[in-house]
Design a protein around this motif. Sequence first.
Motif, PDB file in Angstrom:
ATOM      1  N   LEU A  60       3.894  14.664   6.289  1.00 44.34           N
ATOM      2  CA  LEU A  60       3.118  15.309   7.338  1.00 44.34           C
ATOM      3  C   LEU A  60       1.693  14.773   7.409  1.00 44.34           C
ATOM      4  O   LEU A  60       1.082  14.708   8.484  1.00 44.34           O
ATOM      5  N   ALA A  61       1.158  14.377   6.233  1.00 42.53           N
ATOM      6  CA  ALA A  61      -0.233  13.922   6.176  1.00 42.53           C
ATOM      7  C   ALA A  61      -0.391  12.429   6.432  1.00 42.53           C
ATOM      8  O   ALA A  61      -1.522  11.925   6.440  1.00 42.53           O
ATOM      9  N   SER A  62       0.715  11.712   6.626  1.00 42.67           N
ATOM     10  CA  SER A  62       0.642  10.253   6.764  1.00 42.67           C
ATOM     11  C   SER A  62      -0.289   9.775   7.877  1.00 42.67           C
ATOM     12  O   SER A  62      -1.081   8.852   7.670  1.00 42.67           O
ATOM     13  N   PRO A  63      -0.245  10.373   9.085  1.00 45.80           N
ATOM     14  CA  PRO A  63      -1.178   9.907  10.127  1.00 45.80           C
ATOM     15  C   PRO A  63      -2.637  10.081   9.716  1.00 45.80           C
ATOM     16  O   PRO A  63      -3.473   9.202   9.973  1.00 45.80           O
ATOM     17  N   TRP A  64      -2.944  11.197   9.077  1.00 43.50           N
ATOM     18  CA  TRP A  64      -4.317  11.449   8.624  1.00 43.50           C
ATOM     19  C   TRP A  64      -4.716  10.476   7.524  1.00 43.50           C
ATOM     20  O   TRP A  64      -5.828   9.945   7.531  1.00 43.50           O
ATOM     21  N   LEU A  65      -3.804  10.228   6.575  1.00 52.33           N
ATOM     22  CA  LEU A  65      -4.087   9.281   5.494  1.00 52.33           C
ATOM     23  C   LEU A  65      -4.344   7.880   6.052  1.00 52.33           C
ATOM     24  O   LEU A  65      -5.291   7.201   5.648  1.00 52.33           O
ATOM     25  N   ALA A  66      -3.483   7.451   6.969  1.00 49.64           N
ATOM     26  CA  ALA A  66      -3.610   6.099   7.528  1.00 49.64           C
ATOM     27  C   ALA A  66      -4.930   5.924   8.276  1.00 49.64           C
ATOM     28  O   ALA A  66      -5.596   4.888   8.154  1.00 49.64           O
ATOM     29  N   LEU A  67      -5.316   6.958   9.043  1.00 51.04           N
ATOM     30  CA  LEU A  67      -6.506   6.835   9.889  1.00 51.04           C
ATOM     31  C   LEU A  67      -7.798   7.116   9.127  1.00 51.04           C
ATOM     32  O   LEU A  67      -8.761   6.341   9.204  1.00 51.04           O
ATOM     33  N   ASN A  68      -7.823   8.219   8.373  1.00 50.78           N
ATOM     34  CA  ASN A  68      -9.081   8.685   7.785  1.00 50.78           C
ATOM     35  C   ASN A  68      -9.313   8.225   6.355  1.00 50.78           C
ATOM     36  O   ASN A  68     -10.464   8.141   5.923  1.00 50.78           O
ATOM     37  N   VAL A  69      -8.244   7.971   5.603  1.00 52.91           N
ATOM     38  CA  VAL A  69      -8.401   7.553   4.212  1.00 52.91           C
ATOM     39  C   VAL A  69      -8.397   6.033   4.105  1.00 52.91           C
ATOM     40  O   VAL A  69      -9.298   5.433   3.504  1.00 52.91           O
ATOM     41  N   ALA A  97      -0.389   5.831 -13.567  1.00 50.85           N
ATOM     42  CA  ALA A  97      -0.853   5.901 -12.189  1.00 50.85           C
ATOM     43  C   ALA A  97      -1.982   4.920 -11.893  1.00 50.85           C
ATOM     44  O   ALA A  97      -2.125   4.478 -10.753  1.00 50.85           O
ATOM     45  N   ILE A  98      -2.779   4.576 -12.908  1.00 45.12           N
ATOM     46  CA  ILE A  98      -3.935   3.716 -12.662  1.00 45.12           C
ATOM     47  C   ILE A  98      -3.558   2.390 -11.994  1.00 45.12           C
ATOM     48  O   ILE A  98      -4.202   1.967 -11.030  1.00 45.12           O
ATOM     49  N   PRO A  99      -2.526   1.677 -12.464  1.00 44.14           N
ATOM     50  CA  PRO A  99      -2.179   0.421 -11.777  1.00 44.14           C
ATOM     51  C   PRO A  99      -1.856   0.626 -10.293  1.00 44.14           C
ATOM     52  O   PRO A  99      -2.234  -0.196  -9.459  1.00 44.14           O
ATOM     53  N   TRP A 100      -1.160   1.726  -9.980  1.00 43.75           N
ATOM     54  CA  TRP A 100      -0.810   1.977  -8.578  1.00 43.75           C
ATOM     55  C   TRP A 100      -1.998   2.568  -7.833  1.00 43.75           C
ATOM     56  O   TRP A 100      -2.224   2.248  -6.661  1.00 43.75           O
ATOM     57  N   ALA A 101      -2.773   3.427  -8.507  1.00 40.81           N
ATOM     58  CA  ALA A 101      -3.949   4.004  -7.858  1.00 40.81           C
ATOM     59  C   ALA A 101      -4.977   2.937  -7.527  1.00 40.81           C
ATOM     60  O   ALA A 101      -5.693   3.037  -6.524  1.00 40.81           O
ATOM     61  N   SER A 102      -5.069   1.913  -8.374  1.00 39.74           N
ATOM     62  CA  SER A 102      -6.051   0.856  -8.122  1.00 39.74           C
ATOM     63  C   SER A 102      -5.778   0.165  -6.791  1.00 39.74           C
ATOM     64  O   SER A 102      -6.706  -0.159  -6.040  1.00 39.74           O
ATOM     65  N   VAL A 103      -4.481  -0.051  -6.475  1.00 38.00           N
ATOM     66  CA  VAL A 103      -4.138  -0.672  -5.188  1.00 38.00           C
ATOM     67  C   VAL A 103      -4.539   0.251  -4.043  1.00 38.00           C
ATOM     68  O   VAL A 103      -5.075  -0.190  -3.022  1.00 38.00           O
ATOM     69  N   VAL A 104      -4.288   1.554  -4.233  1.00 43.54           N
ATOM     70  CA  VAL A 104      -4.634   2.532  -3.197  1.00 43.54           C
ATOM     71  C   VAL A 104      -6.146   2.570  -2.981  1.00 43.54           C
ATOM     72  O   VAL A 104      -6.636   2.579  -1.844  1.00 43.54           O
ATOM     73  N   LEU A 107       0.834  -1.200   0.000  1.00 43.10           N
ATOM     74  CA  LEU A 107       0.000   0.000   0.000  1.00 43.10           C
ATOM     75  C   LEU A 107       0.870   1.251   0.000  1.00 43.10           C
ATOM     76  O   LEU A 107       0.657   2.174  -0.800  1.00 43.10           O
ATOM     77  N   GLY A 108       1.871   1.291   0.879  1.00 50.38           N
ATOM     78  CA  GLY A 108       2.762   2.443   0.942  1.00 50.38           C
ATOM     79  C   GLY A 108       3.575   2.616  -0.324  1.00 50.38           C
ATOM     80  O   GLY A 108       3.734   3.735  -0.838  1.00 50.38           O
ATOM     81  N   MET A 109       4.098   1.516  -0.857  1.00 49.72           N
ATOM     82  CA  MET A 109       4.893   1.591  -2.082  1.00 49.72           C
ATOM     83  C   MET A 109       4.036   2.055  -3.257  1.00 49.72           C
ATOM     84  O   MET A 109       4.482   2.868  -4.083  1.00 49.72           O
TER      85      MET A 109
END
Length: 437
Positions: free
Chosen positions: A118-127, A250-257, A58-60
């Motif tokens: 800076l946004a990583s905690p918000w991304l992990a929790l809310n997204v 981006a679509i192949p990577w965005a799909s995982v996200v 997910l992170g990669m």
Amino acid sequence: MISQIVHRIQSMEPTRRQFLFHAALAALFRVFSAAAAFLLSVVAARVLGAEQSGLFFLGMSLAILLGTLCLFGMENALLRFIGHAGEQDNADLTNQVFTNALLAVLPTSVIVGGVTYLASPWLALNVFSKPEATVSLRYFALAIPFISLFFLNGYALQATRRVIASVCSMQLGVTLLALPAFLLLNHYQSNPMAESASVLYVIASGLVVLSGLWLWFREPDHRIDTSDRKMPALWSAAPNLWLISATSQAIPWASVVIVGLFVTSEEVAYFSAAQRTSLLISFMLMVINFVAAPRFSALFKAGKLDELKRLAQFSTRLMIVFSIPVLAAVLIWPDTIMTLFGREFSASGQLLVILAVGQTINVMTGSVGFLLTMCGYERDMRNITLFAGMLTVTLILIFTSLWGIVGAALAVSIGMSTQNILAVHKVEKRLGFWPIG
């Protein structure tokens, strides 16, 4: 048999013979690259386990998605404009194009990386609803500038037809450095975590950037040249090229996200592993595009449309021949192939089959995207990729909410097929031939 093959190669016209030589060279190193990337996925899944490898993937995926977006389409611009400059032996133009690209990508990727950190905690929790992903997301945020730069270096080297240096300056270099480090994780941690793997990936990316810059500037004619920062042809094409590359890459990577928004970490790992494995179908397409793109640009610029047609159709036939055996193996043994990632991955064989069908259509349509962008029809390809990208994202959101990761795989295949079929029609309209001939 061998003598007949040698005779046929010797009887070919010089340009086609040179193309085959470079294609074979690219194929050799792309085989190493694809095998290494596949092995890295397998090792990550086995060493980290399904849950932790899901966080790692997910992170990669997020980092590569953002790093690709930060390129501003300069990867295609480098292929096109440095390809022109190479045919004219214009070192000044080569240096000006590379410098403009570097000065655009570097600050942007650093800013995006900082904001993501800076946004990583918000991304992990809310997204992603995965607070445990915070640390690995932060580490991958640091990798974003490195990812942008090693892609930029690789495409610049590709444009100058330095095949080996180009491949090594991109994913192959990162994978070769990260793979042995991943294998040693078990020796240093009894329970390896995604955070540790993320740190190793960041270090490997930074080292590959340094080596790529060294490979570029070790050429006597290569230097930083800020004498022409305007370059109207480059900057007028860049927005369209950015939209094309941002959408298609981006679509192949965005799909995982996006999948990560709906399913568990384990299912993210299953989907990511199946998607990466399906790319083996289009391996030869990547090889041919790697070699053919600068040639498409040079032939079109020289007005050699008949030669352009022959090269495009020859390359399509070549990639179909080499892709059929891989497709057959995937269709016959999908579950067995997926068990390479671990026994728990065997259930994702269905995903692999669905994604493989989409990749097969991608291969059979040929190098349509590069034909349009390298020949100056980037607006057509922009419109096609935007439509296909929006269609893919919409279908992923709908299908994943309905059918989970199977729906996501179906959405990706439909979007990919739609993009390539539309591009085939546009190539016939603009260039007057079918690349499938």
